[in-house]
Design an enzyme around this catalytic site. Structure first.
Site, PDB file in Angstrom:
ATOM      1  N   PRO A 129       0.806  -1.226   0.000  1.00  0.00           N
ATOM      2  CG  PRO A 129       0.078  -0.908   2.211  1.00  0.00           C
ATOM      3  CD  PRO A 129       0.839  -1.876   1.325  1.00  0.00           C
ATOM      4  CB  THR A 160       3.049  -5.956   2.788  1.00  0.00           C
ATOM      5  OG1 THR A 160       3.088  -4.843   1.894  1.00  0.00           O
ATOM      6  CG2 THR A 160       3.015  -7.246   1.976  1.00  0.00           C
ATOM      7  CD  GLU A 161      -0.224  -4.734   9.085  1.00  0.00           C
ATOM      8  OE1 GLU A 161       0.508  -5.063  10.061  1.00  0.00           O
ATOM      9  OE2 GLU A 161      -1.470  -4.763   9.129  1.00  0.00           O
ATOM     10  CG  ASP A 187      11.118  -3.018 -10.719  1.00  0.00           C
ATOM     11  OD1 ASP A 187      10.294  -3.772 -11.257  1.00  0.00           O
ATOM     12  OD2 ASP A 187      11.693  -2.096 -11.316  1.00  0.00           O
ATOM     13  N   GLY A 188      10.611  -3.483  -6.101  1.00  0.00           N
ATOM     14  CA  GLY A 188      10.993  -3.907  -4.761  1.00  0.00           C
ATOM     15  C   GLY A 188      10.090  -5.008  -4.241  1.00  0.00           C
ATOM     16  CB  SER A 230       8.764   4.438  -7.642  1.00  0.00           C
ATOM     17  OG  SER A 230       8.130   4.948  -6.506  1.00  0.00           O
ATOM     18  CG  ASP A 530      17.306  -6.411  -9.656  1.00  0.00           C
ATOM     19  OD1 ASP A 530      18.013  -6.032 -10.604  1.00  0.00           O
ATOM     20  OD2 ASP A 530      16.779  -7.535  -9.599  1.00  0.00           O
ATOM     21  CD  GLU A 532      16.546  -2.782  -1.974  1.00  0.00           C
ATOM     22  OE1 GLU A 532      17.180  -2.301  -1.011  1.00  0.00           O
ATOM     23  OE2 GLU A 532      15.344  -2.510  -2.187  1.00  0.00           O
TER      24      GLU A 532
END
Length: 574
Positions: A129, A160-161, A187-188, A230, A530, A532
């Site tokens: 979110p 997910t939180e 992508d993350g 993004s 990627d 990171e």
């Protein structure tokens, strides 16, 4: 050779026009029966692209009892690009009798079950979110969920939180009832699912992910991507557009695209998996700089890229690579990896042949550099060193980092940009946004490889320690643990402790990217994996052919539609 037998044919009405409809094992076609029109229109839909069939939802009447609606994939052109968008097409048919309508419903549904066996029935969906414009939940509920419901797919949704929640869920929970996992994010988020699916598969196979010499077990659980981040590089490179509806329809019809994955190792430990970019120098510096400007949103990448370019840095290093067979393909052969790619198909055939001729599974076998060929070494100063397992195309760079890279041929493309003057490097960067060949420059080399090793020249080690301490102060490594959006692994902390980073609190705090007018230029960059940041400059990368499968089919070639009709005018999926 399969024979396309006729299963059912009859006269049907669409509105006030009469059509002759024919259902074969592979296609559903309907053709105008207007005698006044010699050039008859035919609409052809592959059975594999029929989303669902429903009876009329209108109020009960004699006419409604004879109607049924077919939902199918409809192709349209993207306004912003030359790629194909998928949309939901629908046509309502009226039959002369209710019995005939029931025959059509039965035959269409049987054809779907027979010729679309890979369609998912139950999916595990993870929604981020917070990614992108924070529209993940809205995109799923408004655009994707109704399509899944129409196709009869049941979903278990997890919003997910925290970081790595999706990865941990896949690693620890029972996934027996699921046909695939889907991420709604960027992508993350995809990277979390990638690490979870690969990690779980290797655990169940009893293989160590940390051993770079092992051939890993291919993953059966498919991964679907609904773009909502993004950056959606993986989705764009495997589908051709970043469109939630297009991606949802690829999932519904059960498309399956194998994908090569690069494992990145430091010492005796796995650091991360990558599918799009492992980049050192310019790309690493941009990512490190952008982390300090996250408040800017996606604009931070443009801003950071400009700053890093103006600093005009290069780094000393030793690049070693294991070349792939040049007779199979080349990064300069001007081909594009599109749907039904022959290069990737031949790679699949070679893998199947190798497994069939080997009495035991190839998974877990040793990767021997001696049997794979000789390593090639390149030493010097580099503006950038990059490895990609796909074209890494995106809306801003339609052809990508390596336009002729393939999704599933078991290789990666190594791009070496040697130290050059700023204008030359700017030319290289600008060509990524055009159709010009970015490799046709005297300071750029590109190689198709199976493995890459990067190390620092002698005498650079002290500076490496100093810079890694800087990474710690920037918040990437703290108290011996690597902190990133995708989390860390314990071996990273252990390696940090070995280098004395956790005990040395007296390291002078410095800015990783310094300033435009700094007194000392850092001798070591960082790796961008990627999106990171990796805290280790010395790494080993190994490409694993077709390790995972996505709900995709590659970028469709507009000049080669999936079905043509030789009689009259053929309208595909209208």
């Amino acid at each position: 050779m399969d024979v396309d037998l006729v299963l059912l044919e009859s006269s049907l009405w669409v509105g006030k026009k009469r059509y002759w409809a024919v259902l074969t094992g592979w296609h559903f076609n309907w053709t105008e029966r207007d005698k006044k029109n010699r050039e008859k229109m035919t609409v052809s839909v592959p059975v594999s692209e029929v989303v669902g069939v429903e009876v009329s939802q209108r109020s009960q009447s004699e006419e409604a009892d004879r109607e049924f609606t077919v939902f199918y994939v409809k192709r349209t052109s993207s306004r912003s690009s030359n790629q194909l968008l998928w949309a939901l097409g629908r046509t309502q048919f009226s039959c002369p009798s209710r019995d005939l309508r029931d025959q059509w419903l039965t035959q269409l549904r049987m054809a779907l079950k027979t010729h679309s066996p890979s369609r998912p029935h139950r999916l595990l969906v993870f929604i981020n979110p917070f990614g992108g414009k924070k529209q993940g939940s809205h995109i799923y509920q408004s655009l994707v969920a109704p399509l899944f419901e129409l196709a009869g797919i049941s979903c278990h949704v997890v919003v997910t939180e925290r970081a790595n929640q999706a990865r941990d869920h896949i690693l620890k929970k029972d996934l027996t009832d699921f046909d695939g996992v889907v991420c709604v994010g960027g992508d993350g988020m995809f990277s979390e699912l990638l690490h979870g699916v690969i990690g779980r598969t290797q655990q169940e196979a009893g293989l160590s992910e940390h051993d770079p010499t092992l051939t890993l077990q291919s993953c059966d659980l498919h991964i679907g991507i609904i773009p909502a981040g993004s950056t959606d590089c993986v989705c764009f490179a495997t589908v051709g557009v970043n469109d939630p509806v297009t991606s949802a329809l690829h999932i519904i019809v059960g498309d399956s695209q194998p994908l090569d994955v690069c494992s990145v190792h430091h010492g005796s430990s796995l650091v991360r998996y990558s599918v799009s970019l492992v980049g050192y120098g310019f790309y690493g510096d941009v990512m490190a700089e952008s982390e300090k400007h996250r408040w800017m949103g996606p604009l931070r990448y443009d801003y950071s890229g400009a700053l890093v370019y103006l600093r005009n840095r290069s780094y000393a290093g030793i690049v070693q690579y294991l070349p792939a067979d040049p007779q199979l393909s080349s990064p300069r052969d001007k081909t594009r990896c599109l749907s039904r790619c022959t290069v990737c198909s031949k790679s699949t055939d070679r893998r199947l042949l190798a497994q069939s001729t080997n009495s035991s599974s190839l998974h877990g076998s040793q990767f021997s550099s001696d049997s794979e060929g000789e390593w090639v070494s390149v030493e010097g100063r580099f503006k950038a060193v990059s490895l990609t397992c796909m074209s890494s195309s995106c809306p801003r760079s339609p052809l990508g980092l390596s336009p002729s890279a393939h999704l599933a041929d078991g290789t990666g493309d190594l791009i070496i940009v040697r130290d050059t003057h700023p204008l030359g490097f700017l030319t290289f960067l600008h060509r990524h946004t055009t159709t010009q060949d970015q490799f046709d420059l005297p300071f750029v080399d590109v190689h198709r490889v199976k493995a890459v090793r990067f190390s620092l020249p002698l005498g650079t080690e002290d500076n490496e320690d100093e810079d890694e301490g800087t990474v710690k102060d920037e918040g990437l490594v703290e108290d011996g643990e690597a902190l990133s959006k995708s989390g860390s692994q314990q071996h990273l902390a252990e390696r940090v402790e070995e280098r004395g980073m956790t005990n040395d609190r007296s390291v002078k705090k410095k800015d990783l990217s310094f300033g435009l007018c700094c007194s000392k230029t850092p001798s070591v960059s960082v790796w961008n994996c990627d999106g990171e940041i990796l805290p280790y400059p010395e790494i080993l990368c190994r490409v694993h052919g077709q390790l995972v499968r996505l709900y995709a089919r590659g970028i469709e070639d507009r000049s080669a539609p999936p079905f043509t009709n030789c009689k009259g005018r053929a309208f595909l999926h209208n």
